[in-house]
Design a protein around this motif. Sequence first.
Motif, mmCIF file in Angstrom:
data_model
loop_
_atom_site.group_PDB
_atom_site.id
_atom_site.type_symbol
_atom_site.label_atom_id
_atom_site.label_comp_id
_atom_site.label_asym_id
_atom_site.label_seq_id
_atom_site.Cartn_x
_atom_site.Cartn_y
_atom_site.Cartn_z
ATOM 1 N N TYR A 164 0.845 -1.179 0.000
ATOM 2 C CA TYR A 164 0.000 0.000 0.000
ATOM 3 C C TYR A 164 0.888 1.240 0.000
ATOM 4 C CZ TYR A 164 -3.430 -3.464 1.263
ATOM 5 O OH TYR A 164 -4.225 -4.566 1.255
ATOM 6 N N VAL A 165 0.458 2.253 -0.737
ATOM 7 C CA VAL A 165 1.209 3.495 -0.851
ATOM 8 C C VAL A 165 0.402 4.600 -0.183
ATOM 9 C CG1 VAL A 165 2.210 5.161 -2.459
ATOM 10 C CG2 VAL A 165 2.217 2.725 -3.016
ATOM 11 N N GLY A 166 1.093 5.421 0.575
ATOM 12 C CA GLY A 166 0.412 6.516 1.243
ATOM 13 C C GLY A 166 1.401 7.471 1.851
ATOM 14 N N ALA A 167 1.001 8.057 2.963
ATOM 15 C CA ALA A 167 1.852 9.017 3.664
ATOM 16 C C ALA A 167 1.690 8.817 5.160
ATOM 17 C CB ALA A 167 1.472 10.440 3.271
ATOM 18 N N ALA A 168 2.762 9.124 5.877
ATOM 19 C CA ALA A 168 2.766 9.016 7.336
ATOM 20 C C ALA A 168 3.754 10.023 7.886
ATOM 21 C CB ALA A 168 3.160 7.597 7.757
ATOM 22 N N SER A 169 3.749 10.189 9.187
ATOM 23 C CA SER A 169 4.695 11.115 9.795
ATOM 24 C C SER A 169 6.079 10.481 9.879
ATOM 25 C CB SER A 169 4.224 11.541 11.188
ATOM 26 O OG SER A 169 4.122 10.421 12.028
ATOM 27 N N ALA A 170 7.091 11.270 9.617
ATOM 28 C CA ALA A 170 8.471 10.800 9.769
ATOM 29 C C ALA A 170 8.831 10.732 11.247
ATOM 30 C CB ALA A 170 9.431 11.728 9.035
ATOM 31 N N LEU A 171 8.220 11.594 12.032
ATOM 32 C CA LEU A 171 8.407 11.630 13.479
ATOM 33 C C LEU A 171 7.049 11.325 14.109
ATOM 34 C CD1 LEU A 171 10.399 14.964 13.581
ATOM 35 C CD2 LEU A 171 11.350 12.661 13.768
ATOM 36 N N ALA A 172 6.951 10.240 14.832
ATOM 37 C CA ALA A 172 5.668 9.808 15.396
ATOM 38 C C ALA A 172 4.944 10.959 16.088
ATOM 39 C CB ALA A 172 5.890 8.665 16.369
ATOM 40 N N GLY A 173 3.688 11.132 15.701
ATOM 41 C CA GLY A 173 2.849 12.141 16.318
ATOM 42 C C GLY A 173 3.024 13.551 15.789
ATOM 43 N N ASN A 174 3.848 13.736 14.755
ATOM 44 C CA ASN A 174 4.126 15.078 14.248
ATOM 45 C C ASN A 174 3.602 15.230 12.819
ATOM 46 O OD1 ASN A 174 5.199 17.474 13.338
ATOM 47 N ND2 ASN A 174 7.145 17.198 14.373
ATOM 48 N N PRO A 175 2.478 15.929 12.635
ATOM 49 C CA PRO A 175 1.911 16.081 11.292
ATOM 50 C C PRO A 175 2.683 17.048 10.406
ATOM 51 C CG PRO A 175 0.619 17.330 12.857
ATOM 52 C CD PRO A 175 1.647 16.565 13.651
ATOM 53 N N TYR A 176 3.713 17.701 10.935
ATOM 54 C CA TYR A 176 4.473 18.671 10.152
ATOM 55 C C TYR A 176 5.696 18.073 9.477
ATOM 56 C CZ TYR A 176 1.287 21.632 12.647
ATOM 57 O OH TYR A 176 0.131 22.186 13.147
ATOM 58 N N HIS A 177 5.898 16.787 9.644
ATOM 59 C CA HIS A 177 7.002 16.071 8.993
ATOM 60 C C HIS A 177 6.454 14.811 8.346
ATOM 61 C CE1 HIS A 177 10.193 18.622 10.536
ATOM 62 N NE2 HIS A 177 9.521 18.656 11.663
ATOM 63 N N VAL A 178 5.713 14.995 7.257
ATOM 64 C CA VAL A 178 5.061 13.880 6.563
ATOM 65 C C VAL A 178 5.923 13.434 5.394
ATOM 66 C CG1 VAL A 178 3.033 13.249 5.186
ATOM 67 C CG2 VAL A 178 2.755 14.551 7.305
ATOM 68 N N ILE A 179 6.000 12.122 5.205
ATOM 69 C CA ILE A 179 6.757 11.548 4.094
ATOM 70 C C ILE A 179 5.902 10.507 3.379
ATOM 71 C CG2 ILE A 179 9.018 11.928 5.161
ATOM 72 C CD1 ILE A 179 8.976 8.936 5.987
ATOM 73 N N GLY A 180 6.265 10.213 2.135
ATOM 74 C CA GLY A 180 5.618 9.126 1.415
ATOM 75 C C GLY A 180 6.067 7.813 2.020
ATOM 76 N N TRP A 181 5.205 6.815 1.957
ATOM 77 C CA TRP A 181 5.504 5.560 2.627
ATOM 78 C C TRP A 181 4.847 4.422 1.880
ATOM 79 C CZ3 TRP A 181 8.667 5.761 6.798
ATOM 80 C CH2 TRP A 181 8.828 4.614 7.551
ATOM 81 N N GLU A 182 5.501 3.277 1.896
ATOM 82 C CA GLU A 182 4.918 2.031 1.399
ATOM 83 C C GLU A 182 4.680 1.131 2.586
ATOM 84 O OE1 GLU A 182 6.487 -0.749 -1.590
ATOM 85 O OE2 GLU A 182 6.672 1.034 -2.852
ATOM 86 N N PHE A 183 3.456 0.621 2.713
ATOM 87 C CA PHE A 183 3.077 -0.221 3.842
ATOM 88 C C PHE A 183 2.797 -1.624 3.336
ATOM 89 C CE2 PHE A 183 1.085 3.992 4.070
ATOM 90 C CZ PHE A 183 1.656 4.515 5.212
#
Length: 87
Positions: free
Chosen positions: A34-53
């Motif tokens: 799955y392709v999407g986005a998540a925080s690079a730093l847990a709990g921080n919506p200001y550091h979002v990166i693309g991610w494969e799950f």
Amino acid sequence: MREEILTPSYYEAEPGDFLVVAARIQPGRGQIRYVGAASALAGNPYHVIGWEFDSAYLRRCRPVPVEHVPAVWQQALVGYITEESRA
């Protein structure tokens, strides 16, 4: 490889830490990612990166309806996906 664009679905990885899934890919041999986005730093919506799950990771997360996702997270996650799709 086959890619299917999905209606964005939200998950909570841990309390207060959200991710969004926007596409499903099948790289081969029955694998599903799955392709999407998540925080690079847990709990921080200001550091979002693309991610494969993978499916195993998503099973550890809790699906949440969009109305339970704080607006700042929705803007950050969907904003990232939108920007990436334009690139």
